[in-house]
Design a protein around this motif. Structure first.
Motif, mmCIF file in Angstrom:
data_model
loop_
_atom_site.group_PDB
_atom_site.id
_atom_site.type_symbol
_atom_site.label_atom_id
_atom_site.label_comp_id
_atom_site.label_asym_id
_atom_site.label_seq_id
_atom_site.Cartn_x
_atom_site.Cartn_y
_atom_site.Cartn_z
ATOM 1 N N LEU A 1 0.830 -1.203 0.000
ATOM 2 C CA LEU A 1 0.000 0.000 0.000
ATOM 3 C C LEU A 1 0.871 1.262 0.000
ATOM 4 C CD1 LEU A 1 -2.732 1.338 0.043
ATOM 5 C CD2 LEU A 1 -2.759 1.151 2.522
ATOM 6 N N CYS B 1 -8.210 2.680 0.065
ATOM 7 C CA CYS B 1 -7.516 2.370 1.315
ATOM 8 C C CYS B 1 -8.059 3.313 2.376
ATOM 9 C CB CYS B 1 -6.006 2.527 1.184
ATOM 10 S SG CYS B 1 -5.456 4.219 0.984
ATOM 11 N N CYS C 1 -7.564 2.517 6.661
ATOM 12 C CA CYS C 1 -6.920 2.411 7.977
ATOM 13 C C CYS C 1 -5.411 2.176 7.915
ATOM 14 C CB CYS C 1 -7.566 1.274 8.763
ATOM 15 S SG CYS C 1 -7.197 -0.357 8.081
ATOM 16 N N ARG C 2 -4.931 1.545 6.880
ATOM 17 C CA ARG C 2 -3.526 1.146 6.716
ATOM 18 C C ARG C 2 -3.072 0.214 7.837
ATOM 19 N NH1 ARG C 2 -0.456 6.684 5.047
ATOM 20 N NH2 ARG C 2 1.218 5.250 4.515
ATOM 21 N N SER C 3 -4.012 -0.482 8.465
ATOM 22 C CA SER C 3 -3.688 -1.367 9.591
ATOM 23 C C SER C 3 -4.398 -2.712 9.508
ATOM 24 C CB SER C 3 -4.091 -0.706 10.906
ATOM 25 O OG SER C 3 -3.640 0.611 10.972
ATOM 26 N N ALA C 4 -4.834 -3.133 8.331
ATOM 27 C CA ALA C 4 -5.525 -4.420 8.150
ATOM 28 C C ALA C 4 -6.794 -4.514 8.987
ATOM 29 C CB ALA C 4 -4.586 -5.594 8.453
ATOM 30 N N ILE C 5 -7.501 -3.402 9.114
ATOM 31 C CA ILE C 5 -8.730 -3.395 9.915
ATOM 32 C C ILE C 5 -9.958 -3.090 9.044
ATOM 33 C CG2 ILE C 5 -9.982 -2.213 11.763
ATOM 34 C CD1 ILE C 5 -7.206 -1.722 13.062
ATOM 35 N N CYS C 6 -9.851 -2.106 8.176
ATOM 36 C CA CYS C 6 -11.045 -1.692 7.435
ATOM 37 C C CYS C 6 -11.350 -2.606 6.246
ATOM 38 C CB CYS C 6 -10.911 -0.255 6.961
ATOM 39 S SG CYS C 6 -9.759 -0.041 5.581
ATOM 40 N N GLY C 7 -10.349 -3.321 5.748
ATOM 41 C CA GLY C 7 -10.568 -4.275 4.663
ATOM 42 C C GLY C 7 -10.701 -3.647 3.284
ATOM 43 N N LEU D 1 -4.447 -8.155 1.525
ATOM 44 C CA LEU D 1 -4.508 -6.731 1.849
ATOM 45 C C LEU D 1 -3.169 -6.077 1.525
ATOM 46 C CD1 LEU D 1 -6.377 -6.812 5.289
ATOM 47 C CD2 LEU D 1 -7.294 -6.137 3.059
ATOM 48 N N CYS E 1 -2.075 -3.386 2.638
ATOM 49 C CA CYS E 1 -1.458 -2.700 3.786
ATOM 50 C C CYS E 1 -0.773 -3.651 4.759
ATOM 51 C CB CYS E 1 -2.473 -1.824 4.508
ATOM 52 S SG CYS E 1 -3.737 -2.764 5.383
HETATM 53 S S1 FES Z 1 -6.219 0.073 4.398
HETATM 54 FE FE1 FES Z 1 -7.614 -0.797 5.815
HETATM 55 S S2 FES Z 1 -7.268 -2.910 5.549
HETATM 56 FE FE2 FES Z 1 -5.766 -2.038 4.310
#
Ligand code: FES
Length: 315
Positions: free
Chosen positions: A34, A52, A54-60, A72, A74
């Motif tokens: 990402l 994109c 959250c950049r934390s593997a949360i929002c999907g 993902l 990110c």
């Molecule tokens: S930016 Fe949210 S899961 Fe990758």
């Protein structure tokens, strides 16, 4: 390190066909894909489209294909997907229509989820404060509830590639999530729906969803568990259950698969329409010398196989 990032581009508003565009840039091997894409958009090409948040593997939201596999962006690092030639191939998630560049139409994904009533159905009297469950009851759900609905499993599902009606790994994992929840009271209707065509029996165990899932939800494992729960609770009047039983019976009886009887047993001997539809395949097999023997032979040493079956039946 110097990398070449090859991205599939598509912009229907400009009326051109999809094409690949390659960008060269200097990145750390530990950088996420990402961040690489953000760097490309920030420094080289402001027209690149992707999602994109959250950049934390949360929002999907950043699911896409990296070197042919969904995941993902990110939480995927450059060093894990770069080829020997220093190239990274990035494409939109599979099985869904592309809106632009790496952005896909997620309605396909949400329609499947909506079909399986993705919320708790409780029919008893309302609890005074809350529904209490023991840790033991919930432990099995701890991984499946980690799903962030990113669609990576749907992207890589090989059944969806040939049959868009299949509920798919995300929706079926969701069915498992509620069927295994002691608070949910709709098991019968959930299992009944998931036992039909488009449901759990259409999975072909290709493992692609397990490999693509960034959250250890293990969708295929959930589908296999769902089959066992469905059979144990009497949802057996379907092709999938009969097919599974026909194969098991054949191996238990002879040590190998009896290809002459497995399909009629799966469809039901009196399902004339489906059985007649098998004739052209039978003729093709005969022409190519692949017709199985009508009298199915037993393997010479069946004792080991019978011992395995006895062991499983005891469990
Ligand atoms: S930016 Fe949210 S899961 Fe990758």
């Amino acid at each position: 390190m110097e990398v070449k990032v090859k991205i599939r581009r598509y912009n229907p508003e400009k009326g051109n066909e999809p094409f690949f565009q390659t960008y060269s840039l200097d990145v750390s091997p530990k950088e996420t894909i990402l961040n690489v894409i953000l760097q490309i958009r920030g420094e080289q090409d402001r027209t690149l489209g992707f999602r994109c948040s959250c950049r934390s593997a949360i929002c999907g939201s950043c699911a896409m294909k990296m070197n042919g596999q969904g995941g993902l962006a990110c939480n995927t690092q450059v060093e894990n997907v770069i080829s020997k030639d220093g190239e990274i191939l990035i494409e939109p998630a599979g099985n869904m229509d592309v809106i632009r560049d790496l952005i896909v139409d997620f309605n396909f994904f949400w329609d499947k989820i909506k079909q399986v009533t993705p919320y708790l159905q409780y029919s008893g009297p309302a609890p005074e404060r809350e529904h209490l469950c023991s840790n033991e009851e919930m432990i099995d759900l701890s991984l499946v509830t980690e799903c962030v609905m990113c669609g990576s499993c749907v992207s890589d599902c090989t059944v969806l590639e040939v049959d868009k009606n299949f509920l798919g790994p995300a929706a079926l994992a969701k069915v498992y999530r509620f069927v295994s929840d002691p608070r949910d009271k709709a098991n019968d209707s959930r299992l009944s729906q998931a036992s039909q065509y488009t449901g759990m029996w259409d999975c072909t165990h290709c493992f692609k969803c397990v490999e693509a899932c960034p959250k250890r939800v293990l969708p295929m494992e959930r589908i296999l568990s769902l089959r066992k729960i469905a059979m144990d609770s009497g949802h057996t009047g379907n092709v999938g259950t009969r097919h599974s039983k026909a194969i098991t019976d054949s191996v238990e009886h002879s040590g190998t698969l009896n290809e002459v009887t497995v399909m009629p047993k799966s469809f039901g001997w009196w399902n004339i329409k489906e059985n007649l539809a098998l004739i052209p395949s039978g003729i093709r097999m005969m022409r190519r010398g692949k017709m199985p023997k009508l009298l199915h032979p037993k393997l010479p040493n069946m004792e080991n196989i019978k011992r395995i079956f006895r062991k499983f039946k005891k469990k």
